[in-house]
Design a protein around this motif. Structure first.
Motif, PDB file in Angstrom:
ATOM      1  N   UNK A  19      -4.555  11.110  26.396  1.00 52.94           N
ATOM      2  CA  UNK A  19      -5.149   9.790  26.619  1.00 52.94           C
ATOM      3  C   UNK A  19      -4.721   9.202  27.960  1.00 52.94           C
ATOM      4  N   UNK A  20      -5.630   8.456  28.566  1.00 56.20           N
ATOM      5  CA  UNK A  20      -5.355   7.778  29.832  1.00 56.20           C
ATOM      6  C   UNK A  20      -5.468   6.278  29.596  1.00 56.20           C
ATOM      7  N   UNK A  21      -4.396   5.562  29.929  1.00 54.96           N
ATOM      8  CA  UNK A  21      -4.355   4.110  29.768  1.00 54.96           C
ATOM      9  C   UNK A  21      -4.270   3.472  31.152  1.00 54.96           C
ATOM     10  N   UNK A  22      -5.190   2.582  31.440  1.00 50.27           N
ATOM     11  CA  UNK A  22      -5.206   1.876  32.712  1.00 50.27           C
ATOM     12  C   UNK A  22      -4.458   0.559  32.543  1.00 50.27           C
ATOM     13  N   UNK A  23      -3.389   0.393  33.286  1.00 52.03           N
ATOM     14  CA  UNK A  23      -2.642  -0.865  33.274  1.00 52.03           C
ATOM     15  C   UNK A  23      -3.206  -1.755  34.375  1.00 52.03           C
ATOM     16  N   UNK A  24      -3.781  -2.889  33.987  1.00 48.40           N
ATOM     17  CA  UNK A  24      -4.390  -3.787  34.957  1.00 48.40           C
ATOM     18  C   UNK A  24      -3.669  -5.125  34.937  1.00 48.40           C
ATOM     19  N   UNK A  25      -3.908  -5.920  35.971  1.00 50.72           N
ATOM     20  CA  UNK A  25      -3.275  -7.236  36.041  1.00 50.72           C
ATOM     21  C   UNK A  25      -4.287  -8.315  35.666  1.00 50.72           C
ATOM     22  N   UNK A  26      -4.105  -9.527  36.165  1.00 54.84           N
ATOM     23  CA  UNK A  26      -4.977 -10.632  35.775  1.00 54.84           C
ATOM     24  C   UNK A  26      -6.380 -10.534  36.360  1.00 54.84           C
ATOM     25  N   UNK A  53      -7.766   0.305  28.499  1.00 50.03           N
ATOM     26  CA  UNK A  53      -7.112  -0.561  29.476  1.00 50.03           C
ATOM     27  C   UNK A  53      -6.250  -1.589  28.770  1.00 50.03           C
ATOM     28  N   UNK A  54      -5.124  -1.898  29.390  1.00 41.86           N
ATOM     29  CA  UNK A  54      -4.223  -2.949  28.905  1.00 41.86           C
ATOM     30  C   UNK A  54      -4.052  -3.963  30.019  1.00 41.86           C
ATOM     31  N   UNK A  55      -4.406  -5.205  29.741  1.00 41.22           N
ATOM     32  CA  UNK A  55      -4.272  -6.258  30.734  1.00 41.22           C
ATOM     33  C   UNK A  55      -2.874  -6.881  30.649  1.00 41.22           C
ATOM     34  N   UNK A  56      -2.240  -7.036  31.813  1.00 42.24           N
ATOM     35  CA  UNK A  56      -0.847  -7.475  31.881  1.00 42.24           C
ATOM     36  C   UNK A  56      -0.768  -8.719  32.759  1.00 42.24           C
ATOM     37  N   UNK A 101       8.763 -10.004  33.044  1.00 37.51           N
ATOM     38  CA  UNK A 101       9.632  -9.599  31.934  1.00 37.51           C
ATOM     39  C   UNK A 101       9.935  -8.110  31.995  1.00 37.51           C
ATOM     40  N   UNK A 102       8.934  -7.299  32.337  1.00 32.75           N
ATOM     41  CA  UNK A 102       9.155  -5.859  32.430  1.00 32.75           C
ATOM     42  C   UNK A 102      10.131  -5.522  33.553  1.00 32.75           C
ATOM     43  N   UNK A 103      10.034  -6.237  34.664  1.00 35.17           N
ATOM     44  CA  UNK A 103      10.973  -6.013  35.770  1.00 35.17           C
ATOM     45  C   UNK A 103      12.387  -6.416  35.343  1.00 35.17           C
ATOM     46  N   UNK A 104      12.517  -7.558  34.680  1.00 33.81           N
ATOM     47  CA  UNK A 104      13.844  -8.039  34.271  1.00 33.81           C
ATOM     48  C   UNK A 104      14.557  -7.032  33.384  1.00 33.81           C
ATOM     49  N   UNK A 143       3.870  -3.108  40.257  1.00 30.42           N
ATOM     50  CA  UNK A 143       2.746  -2.286  39.789  1.00 30.42           C
ATOM     51  C   UNK A 143       3.207  -1.318  38.705  1.00 30.42           C
ATOM     52  N   UNK A 144       4.339  -0.672  38.955  1.00 24.15           N
ATOM     53  CA  UNK A 144       4.907   0.200  37.931  1.00 24.15           C
ATOM     54  C   UNK A 144       5.255  -0.603  36.684  1.00 24.15           C
ATOM     55  N   UNK A 145       5.707  -1.847  36.875  1.00 18.03           N
ATOM     56  CA  UNK A 145       6.044  -2.702  35.727  1.00 18.03           C
ATOM     57  C   UNK A 145       4.840  -2.961  34.836  1.00 18.03           C
ATOM     58  N   UNK A 146       3.627  -3.049  35.426  1.00 19.40           N
ATOM     59  CA  UNK A 146       2.438  -3.228  34.583  1.00 19.40           C
ATOM     60  C   UNK A 146       2.263  -2.018  33.670  1.00 19.40           C
ATOM     61  N   UNK A 147       2.525  -0.822  34.214  1.00 14.72           N
ATOM     62  CA  UNK A 147       2.380   0.395  33.415  1.00 14.72           C
ATOM     63  C   UNK A 147       3.454   0.491  32.337  1.00 14.72           C
ATOM     64  N   UNK A 148       4.692   0.075  32.668  1.00  8.58           N
ATOM     65  CA  UNK A 148       5.762   0.086  31.666  1.00  8.58           C
ATOM     66  C   UNK A 148       5.411  -0.861  30.517  1.00  8.58           C
ATOM     67  N   UNK A 149       4.941  -2.051  30.852  1.00  8.35           N
ATOM     68  CA  UNK A 149       4.542  -2.989  29.794  1.00  8.35           C
ATOM     69  C   UNK A 149       3.389  -2.408  28.968  1.00  8.35           C
ATOM     70  N   UNK A 150       2.435  -1.778  29.624  1.00 11.24           N
ATOM     71  CA  UNK A 150       1.305  -1.199  28.890  1.00 11.24           C
ATOM     72  C   UNK A 150       1.785  -0.115  27.930  1.00 11.24           C
ATOM     73  N   UNK A 151       2.737   0.721  28.381  1.00 10.56           N
ATOM     74  CA  UNK A 151       3.276   1.752  27.478  1.00 10.56           C
ATOM     75  C   UNK A 151       3.986   1.091  26.295  1.00 10.56           C
ATOM     76  N   UNK A 152       4.751   0.059  26.556  1.00 12.26           N
ATOM     77  CA  UNK A 152       5.466  -0.612  25.478  1.00 12.26           C
ATOM     78  C   UNK A 152       4.511  -1.224  24.454  1.00 12.26           C
ATOM     79  N   UNK A 153       3.296  -1.534  24.883  1.00 13.84           N
ATOM     80  CA  UNK A 153       2.325  -2.150  23.978  1.00 13.84           C
ATOM     81  C   UNK A 153       1.541  -1.132  23.150  1.00 13.84           C
TER      82      UNK A 153
END
Length: 429
Positions: A265-272, A325-328, A335-338, A351-361
């Motif tokens: 599976x491919x998950x796209x981590x996107x921002x606002x 896609x997961x919107x972050x 929070x992911x950076x912290x 940018x990597x933090x958006x992907x980490x949050x998406x994986x956590x979700x």
């Protein structure tokens, strides 16, 4: 292998010609006529990334002028490490160990090595719009190469201080244009320049954005390399979580999967910027104005590579079946950076933090297979965001520190196509 325009109104061309053209004459994007299927045993088990790339890409360059030079191109361009590091629950594909500390080094160096080996009449102007990292990588890849000029456009106030330093530290054969607008303005200006046949011919324009197949093909190779490694280790095709802006990096992963590589599976981590997220949630494709976020390189309201995805799949419904896609939000990025240093032992760029949050979700799906979070830039490039959140200084890689010490040069322009056309006319004079 021939390449066709997504819009179907331009003649097919070979790989080298498609790279030199950048955009097809009808305004479409070049795509391969087919996706060759390669079995895992076509690749040497312990091959380095450059060798894996040469194996994957050989069919895409069949019968082209570059076919005989492909191994040399890969060896020259892809000569830095791409660690597949372990984190708590996933692997991290670190794509930031090149000369400008971002994943764009892979595609930019490959494209430059290819174009340098192609016959050409007169000088070529590499025209590129950047939301942060592309411009610096392209400038570095073409810096000092005879026969090439680089003209890069970036949005004023929409890149980090260190990114801007990388965009403006070159001089010589690189002209940096600071645009009073957003990335979509920059991208529109580039497309309008390519749509002007007289300007295109006079300036010898070629592109180094992800509209160029010379960028996308080598990016597909690192997904093949990582997918094969984890498949051999675990017997399972890993999933990938990819920070996504203009969709070039994500599309490259989907291309690699089309070639039969073990990619789940491919998950796209996107921002606002919600264009991509809303589409994959079932909504219409509705480009909109760019929203400024912490993950600035992903601030794209009208991603150009959706045109390639829709062409590959044939319909919006089929395109949605290729990925999710997961919107972050910015607060979720913070929070992911912290929690990066404490939970994972490392700092993330926004940018990597958006992907980490998406994986956590992902919930239970995160435990069903191996997953790879794609780390697209070194956190030191975004020290103004990262350091206050982690409460510590992020050391700069030596190559990045060297670029920071250089003098800076840029020209301010408005977001109108005629301003760019006038500067290109001067560059080509």
């Amino acid at each position: 292998m021939q390449y066709f325009s997504t819009r179907g109104k331009a003649p097919p061309v070979g790989a080298g010609t498609a790279m030199l053209a950048g955009l097809a004459p009808d305004g479409g994007l070049y795509v391969p006529e087919r996706f060759p299927v390669l079995a895992p045993d076509a690749f040497q088990p312990d091959a380095a990334f450059a060798a894996t790339a040469a194996t994957l890409l050989a069919p895409f360059f069949a019968d082209d002028l570059l076919a005989g030079a492909l191994e040399a191109v890969c060896a020259e361009a892809l000569d830095f490490p791409l660690p597949l590091a372990a984190a708590d629950g996933f692997r991290v594909l670190e794509l930031f160990h090149g000369p400008t500390a971002a994943f764009k080094d892979v595609g930019a160096r490959f494209l430059a090595a290819c174009l340098a080996r192609l016959p050409r009449e007169g000088e070529r102007t590499v025209l590129v719009a950047t939301s942060g990292d592309t411009g610096g990588a392209v400038a570095a890849a073409f810096d000092g190469r005879p026969g090439f000029r680089v003209v890069l456009l970036y949005p004023r106030g929409r890149v980090s201080a260190r990114q801007e330093a990388q965009l403006t530290c070159w001089g010589h054969n690189v002209l940096s244009l600071r645009v009073d607008g957003d990335f979509d303005d920059c991208q529109r200006m580039v497309k309008e320049a390519f749509a002007d046949p007289a300007l295109r011919a006079r300036a010898g324009l070629t592109s180094a954005n992800s509209i160029s197949i010379g960028r996308l093909l080598p990016q597909a190779a690192y997904y093949a390399w990582a997918g094969l490694r984890l498949w051999r280790e675990t017997g399972m095709a890993p999933g990938f979580v990819i920070p996504s802006g203009n969709l070039g990096n994500s599309l490259a992963c989907l291309w690699a999967r089309r070639c039969g590589l073990p990619i789940g599976p491919v998950v796209l981590a996107t921002n606002a910027n919600e264009t991509v997220g809303e589409f994959f949630a079932g909504g219409p494709w509705t480009p909109r104005a760019t929203v400024h976020t912490l993950a600035s390189a992903m601030d794209v309201g009208n991603p150009s590579n959706m045109e390639r995805l829709l062409h590959m799949t044939g319909s919006p419904e089929a395109a949605r079946g290729e990925a999710s896609a997961v919107r972050v939000s910015d607060e979720e990025i913070r929070a992911a950076i912290r929690r990066g240093p404490e939970r994972y032992g490392q700092a993330w760029c926004p940018h990597t933090a958006t992907a980490v949050h998406a994986w956590e979700s992902l919930g239970a799906a995160a435990a069903e297979r191996p997953w790879v979070v794609v780390a697209t830039a070194h956190p030191a490039k975004f020290e103004d965001v990262v350091e206050p959140l982690v409460g510590a200084q992020v050391p700069m890689p030596p190559a990045l520190a060297g670029l920071m010490a250089r003098p800076r040069h840029c020209v301010d322009i408005g977001p109108q196509a005629h301003e760019l056309a006038g500067l290109l006319a001067g560059v080509s004079a």
